[in-house]
Motif scaffolding. Sequence first.
Motif, PDB file in Angstrom:
ATOM      1  N   GLU A 131      -6.426  -5.686   3.872  1.00  0.00           N
ATOM      2  CA  GLU A 131      -5.924  -7.071   3.649  1.00  0.00           C
ATOM      3  C   GLU A 131      -7.178  -7.536   2.453  1.00  0.00           C
ATOM      4  O   GLU A 131      -6.676  -8.293   1.462  1.00  0.00           O
ATOM      5  N   VAL A 132      -8.534  -6.951   2.194  1.00  0.00           N
ATOM      6  CA  VAL A 132      -9.112  -7.086   0.885  1.00  0.00           C
ATOM      7  C   VAL A 132      -8.469  -6.526  -0.366  1.00  0.00           C
ATOM      8  O   VAL A 132      -8.668  -7.792  -1.500  1.00  0.00           O
ATOM      9  N   ALA A 133      -7.767  -5.384  -0.727  1.00  0.00           N
ATOM     10  CA  ALA A 133      -6.837  -5.237  -1.160  1.00  0.00           C
ATOM     11  C   ALA A 133      -5.954  -5.798  -1.858  1.00  0.00           C
ATOM     12  O   ALA A 133      -5.729  -6.422  -3.065  1.00  0.00           O
ATOM     13  N   LYS A 134      -5.260  -6.500  -0.899  1.00  0.00           N
ATOM     14  CA  LYS A 134      -4.370  -7.571  -0.987  1.00  0.00           C
ATOM     15  C   LYS A 134      -4.716  -8.480  -1.864  1.00  0.00           C
ATOM     16  O   LYS A 134      -4.015  -9.160  -2.589  1.00  0.00           O
ATOM     17  N   TYR A 135      -5.962  -9.236  -0.875  1.00  0.00           N
ATOM     18  CA  TYR A 135      -7.095 -10.437  -1.582  1.00  0.00           C
ATOM     19  C   TYR A 135      -7.092  -9.989  -3.163  1.00  0.00           C
ATOM     20  O   TYR A 135      -7.122 -11.012  -3.489  1.00  0.00           O
ATOM     21  N   PHE A 136      -7.195  -9.039  -3.683  1.00  0.00           N
ATOM     22  CA  PHE A 136      -7.649  -8.937  -5.401  1.00  0.00           C
ATOM     23  C   PHE A 136      -6.319  -8.491  -5.948  1.00  0.00           C
ATOM     24  O   PHE A 136      -6.472  -7.940  -7.142  1.00  0.00           O
ATOM     25  N   SER A 137      -4.831  -7.671  -5.076  1.00  0.00           N
ATOM     26  CA  SER A 137      -3.909  -8.211  -5.911  1.00  0.00           C
ATOM     27  C   SER A 137      -3.910  -6.744  -6.742  1.00  0.00           C
ATOM     28  O   SER A 137      -3.524  -5.781  -7.552  1.00  0.00           O
ATOM     29  N   ILE A 138      -4.752  -5.386  -5.880  1.00  0.00           N
ATOM     30  CA  ILE A 138      -4.697  -3.903  -6.041  1.00  0.00           C
ATOM     31  C   ILE A 138      -4.129  -2.986  -4.947  1.00  0.00           C
ATOM     32  O   ILE A 138      -3.984  -3.657  -3.903  1.00  0.00           O
ATOM     33  N   SER A 139      -3.990  -1.959  -5.413  1.00  0.00           N
ATOM     34  CA  SER A 139      -3.773  -1.007  -4.077  1.00  0.00           C
ATOM     35  C   SER A 139      -5.012  -0.909  -3.249  1.00  0.00           C
ATOM     36  O   SER A 139      -5.922  -0.479  -3.248  1.00  0.00           O
ATOM     37  N   ARG A 140      -4.357   0.144  -2.043  1.00  0.00           N
ATOM     38  CA  ARG A 140      -5.852   0.442  -1.029  1.00  0.00           C
ATOM     39  C   ARG A 140      -6.522   1.328  -1.369  1.00  0.00           C
ATOM     40  O   ARG A 140      -7.354   1.721  -1.588  1.00  0.00           O
ATOM     41  N   SER A 141      -5.813   2.267  -2.561  1.00  0.00           N
ATOM     42  CA  SER A 141      -6.123   4.059  -2.451  1.00  0.00           C
ATOM     43  C   SER A 141      -6.936   3.049  -3.394  1.00  0.00           C
ATOM     44  O   SER A 141      -7.897   3.989  -3.682  1.00  0.00           O
ATOM     45  N   HIS A 142      -6.900   2.684  -4.633  1.00  0.00           N
ATOM     46  CA  HIS A 142      -7.579   1.961  -5.299  1.00  0.00           C
ATOM     47  C   HIS A 142      -8.934   1.256  -4.919  1.00  0.00           C
ATOM     48  O   HIS A 142     -10.345   1.660  -5.650  1.00  0.00           O
ATOM     49  N   PHE A 143      -9.142   0.394  -4.190  1.00  0.00           N
ATOM     50  CA  PHE A 143      -9.932  -0.878  -3.732  1.00  0.00           C
ATOM     51  C   PHE A 143     -11.113   0.772  -3.318  1.00  0.00           C
ATOM     52  O   PHE A 143     -11.872   1.039  -2.920  1.00  0.00           O
ATOM     53  N   TYR A 144     -10.329   1.593  -2.581  1.00  0.00           N
ATOM     54  CA  TYR A 144     -10.994   3.220  -1.756  1.00  0.00           C
ATOM     55  C   TYR A 144     -12.064   3.188  -3.054  1.00  0.00           C
ATOM     56  O   TYR A 144     -13.110   4.065  -2.807  1.00  0.00           O
TER      57      TYR A 144
END
Length: 71
Positions: free
Chosen positions: A15-28
């Motif tokens: 959800e955070v990745a989607k909220y900031f419009s980034i991929s989940r892997s980039h978020f991690y």
Amino acid sequence: MNETNVSKKFMRADEVAKYFSISRSHFYKMVNEMAGFPAPLKISERVALFDVNAIEEFFRKAINENTTTRP
């Protein structure tokens, strides 16, 4: 007790990745590599929640530091 209008937003990594419009892997990658990045709140062995307000503040500070240190 004094109430404020600021509500805490906690979200899972997807959800955070989607909220900031980034991929989940980039978020991690940011979670693991950026010093000072807000740590998740472990709810259970398999569930971690992230404080979106804290992440937004982290980004605001990082942006302010980059804009004030440029020549």
